[in-house]
Design a protein around this motif. Structure first.
Motif, PDB file in Angstrom:
ATOM      1  N   GLY A 106    -106.379 -52.608 -87.368  1.00 30.83           N
ATOM      2  CA  GLY A 106    -105.675 -51.596 -86.580  1.00 30.83           C
ATOM      3  C   GLY A 106    -104.813 -52.243 -85.513  1.00 30.83           C
ATOM      4  O   GLY A 106    -104.709 -53.467 -85.434  1.00 30.83           O
ATOM      5  N   THR A 107    -104.193 -51.409 -84.683  1.00 25.53           N
ATOM      6  CA  THR A 107    -103.316 -51.876 -83.609  1.00 25.53           C
ATOM      7  C   THR A 107    -103.990 -51.611 -82.267  1.00 25.53           C
ATOM      8  O   THR A 107    -104.529 -50.525 -82.036  1.00 25.53           O
ATOM      9  N   LEU A 123    -109.023 -56.184 -75.789  1.00 23.14           N
ATOM     10  CA  LEU A 123    -108.340 -55.351 -76.781  1.00 23.14           C
ATOM     11  C   LEU A 123    -108.668 -53.919 -76.412  1.00 23.14           C
ATOM     12  O   LEU A 123    -109.836 -53.541 -76.300  1.00 23.14           O
ATOM     13  N   ASN A 124    -107.624 -53.118 -76.205  1.00 20.07           N
ATOM     14  CA  ASN A 124    -107.757 -51.758 -75.720  1.00 20.07           C
ATOM     15  C   ASN A 124    -107.201 -50.808 -76.775  1.00 20.07           C
ATOM     16  O   ASN A 124    -106.199 -51.122 -77.429  1.00 20.07           O
ATOM     17  N   LYS A 125    -107.826 -49.642 -76.925  1.00 15.75           N
ATOM     18  CA  LYS A 125    -107.434 -48.682 -77.961  1.00 15.75           C
ATOM     19  C   LYS A 125    -106.147 -47.930 -77.637  1.00 15.75           C
ATOM     20  O   LYS A 125    -105.538 -47.337 -78.528  1.00 15.75           O
ATOM     21  N   SER A 126    -105.698 -47.916 -76.385  1.00 19.84           N
ATOM     22  CA  SER A 126    -104.440 -47.253 -76.041  1.00 19.84           C
ATOM     23  C   SER A 126    -103.289 -48.118 -76.541  1.00 19.84           C
ATOM     24  O   SER A 126    -103.328 -49.334 -76.426  1.00 19.84           O
ATOM     25  N   GLU A 134    -101.252 -47.568 -67.016  1.00 23.62           N
ATOM     26  CA  GLU A 134    -102.119 -46.541 -67.583  1.00 23.62           C
ATOM     27  C   GLU A 134    -103.430 -47.133 -68.105  1.00 23.62           C
ATOM     28  O   GLU A 134    -104.205 -46.436 -68.754  1.00 23.62           O
ATOM     29  N   TYR A 135    -103.660 -48.409 -67.831  1.00 29.29           N
ATOM     30  CA  TYR A 135    -104.863 -49.060 -68.341  1.00 29.29           C
ATOM     31  C   TYR A 135    -106.124 -48.396 -67.800  1.00 29.29           C
ATOM     32  O   TYR A 135    -106.217 -48.063 -66.622  1.00 29.29           O
ATOM     33  N   THR A 136    -107.101 -48.194 -68.695  1.00 29.87           N
ATOM     34  CA  THR A 136    -108.428 -47.748 -68.291  1.00 29.87           C
ATOM     35  C   THR A 136    -109.448 -48.481 -69.152  1.00 29.87           C
ATOM     36  O   THR A 136    -109.272 -48.578 -70.374  1.00 29.87           O
ATOM     37  N   ASP A 137    -110.478 -49.008 -68.501  1.00 28.11           N
ATOM     38  CA  ASP A 137    -111.488 -49.755 -69.248  1.00 28.11           C
ATOM     39  C   ASP A 137    -112.300 -48.851 -70.167  1.00 28.11           C
ATOM     40  O   ASP A 137    -112.995 -49.333 -71.067  1.00 28.11           O
ATOM     41  N   GLU A 138    -112.193 -47.539 -70.003  1.00 29.56           N
ATOM     42  CA  GLU A 138    -112.867 -46.602 -70.903  1.00 29.56           C
ATOM     43  C   GLU A 138    -112.337 -46.701 -72.327  1.00 29.56           C
ATOM     44  O   GLU A 138    -113.006 -46.282 -73.268  1.00 29.56           O
ATOM     45  N   ARG A 139    -111.119 -47.224 -72.504  1.00 32.66           N
ATOM     46  CA  ARG A 139    -110.503 -47.369 -73.830  1.00 32.66           C
ATOM     47  C   ARG A 139    -110.652 -48.795 -74.375  1.00 32.66           C
ATOM     48  O   ARG A 139    -110.123 -49.113 -75.433  1.00 32.66           O
ATOM     49  N   ASP A 140    -111.373 -49.671 -73.667  1.00 33.89           N
ATOM     50  CA  ASP A 140    -111.566 -51.046 -74.143  1.00 33.89           C
ATOM     51  C   ASP A 140    -112.346 -51.058 -75.445  1.00 33.89           C
ATOM     52  O   ASP A 140    -113.338 -50.339 -75.596  1.00 33.89           O
ATOM     53  N   TYR A 141    -111.901 -51.888 -76.373  1.00 43.32           N
ATOM     54  CA  TYR A 141    -112.588 -52.061 -77.647  1.00 43.32           C
ATOM     55  C   TYR A 141    -113.503 -53.281 -77.572  1.00 43.32           C
ATOM     56  O   TYR A 141    -114.664 -53.214 -77.917  1.00 43.32           O
ATOM     57  N   ILE A 142    -112.935 -54.415 -77.135  1.00 43.17           N
ATOM     58  CA  ILE A 142    -113.747 -55.609 -76.880  1.00 43.17           C
ATOM     59  C   ILE A 142    -113.191 -56.346 -75.666  1.00 43.17           C
ATOM     60  O   ILE A 142    -112.033 -56.179 -75.286  1.00 43.17           O
ATOM     61  N   ARG A 143    -114.049 -57.192 -75.088  1.00 43.23           N
ATOM     62  CA  ARG A 143    -113.671 -58.129 -74.026  1.00 43.23           C
ATOM     63  C   ARG A 143    -114.345 -59.453 -74.354  1.00 43.23           C
ATOM     64  O   ARG A 143    -115.534 -59.470 -74.657  1.00 43.23           O
ATOM     65  N   ILE A 144    -113.571 -60.533 -74.296  1.00 40.34           N
ATOM     66  CA  ILE A 144    -114.147 -61.868 -74.433  1.00 40.34           C
ATOM     67  C   ILE A 144    -113.573 -62.746 -73.334  1.00 40.34           C
ATOM     68  O   ILE A 144    -112.515 -62.437 -72.770  1.00 40.34           O
TER      69      ILE A 144
END
Length: 191
Positions: A106-107, A123-126, A134-144
């Motif tokens: 996905g993108t 990687l964020n889903k927005s 408009e960044y929000t950590d609620e839309r985070d997919y992963i963090r490394i």
């Protein structure tokens, strides 16, 4: 009759002459193209050994222009769009493993949080977002987290590249600017 015929020939000739003038004017006028963006858009594509696209990254490339980058222009400890203008987007065409985390095809928007010794890669889903406003950590997919490395030379424009790992299916996404860079490891997800 001669006068009518002569008038018709002159009229046809005059109309044809106007068409030629109009065409010459169209051909000689310069289009008004915009100037090159100071942070031009760029793209990298990574392909597998069968020449199939594995991933694509679209990002803008700001210039150093004698500015202090990390810790100043790009503050430490704050979410960064990882480039300029629109936030960087990464597309995976197959499920991937990134730093040990499985990511579905996905993108995603690729944000980072730079610090002196390590960066947090997000990687964020927005998608289709401008900057990190408009960044929000609620839309985070992963963090490394990945370590910061010193570049052997100054990197004038923010740059990304793919470094193929030897004897492995994976690769590293390199991101560098000024005198620093990071490596983000990724490989096909286990089936």
């Amino acid at each position: 009759m001669r006068k009518i015929l002569l008038t018709a020939v002159c009229l046809i000739g005059f109309i044809g002459f106007q068409d030629v003038l109009a065409q010459e004017t169209e051909q000689t006028s310069e289009p008004n193209f915009p100037k090159l963006d100071t942070s031009p858009l760029d793209m990298i594509i990574h392909r597998d050994q069968k020449d199939e696209v594995i991933m694509r990254v679209i990002y803008s490339r700001p210039q150093t222009r004698d500015r202090e980058i990390f810790g100043k222009l790009v503050p430490y400890g704050e979410v960064w769009r990882t480039g300029a203008n629109e936030a960087t987007e990464i597309t995976f065409y197959n499920d991937m493993s990134i730093g040990g985390e499985t990511v579905d095809a996905g993108t995603y928007t690729l944000y980072t949080i730079p610090n002196e010794k390590e960066w947090t890669v997000i990687l964020n889903k927005s998608v289709h977002t401008w900057g990190a406003y408009e960044y929000t950590d609620e839309r985070d997919y992963i963090r490394i987290k990945v370590p910061v490395r010193n570049a052997s030379h100054n990197i004038e424009n923010f740059s990304m590249a793919i470094e193929q790992k030897e004897d492995e299916a994976g690769a590293n996404l390199l991101m560098g600017w000024a005198d620093k860079y990071v490596k983000v490891p990724f490989s096909p997800a286990a089936q």
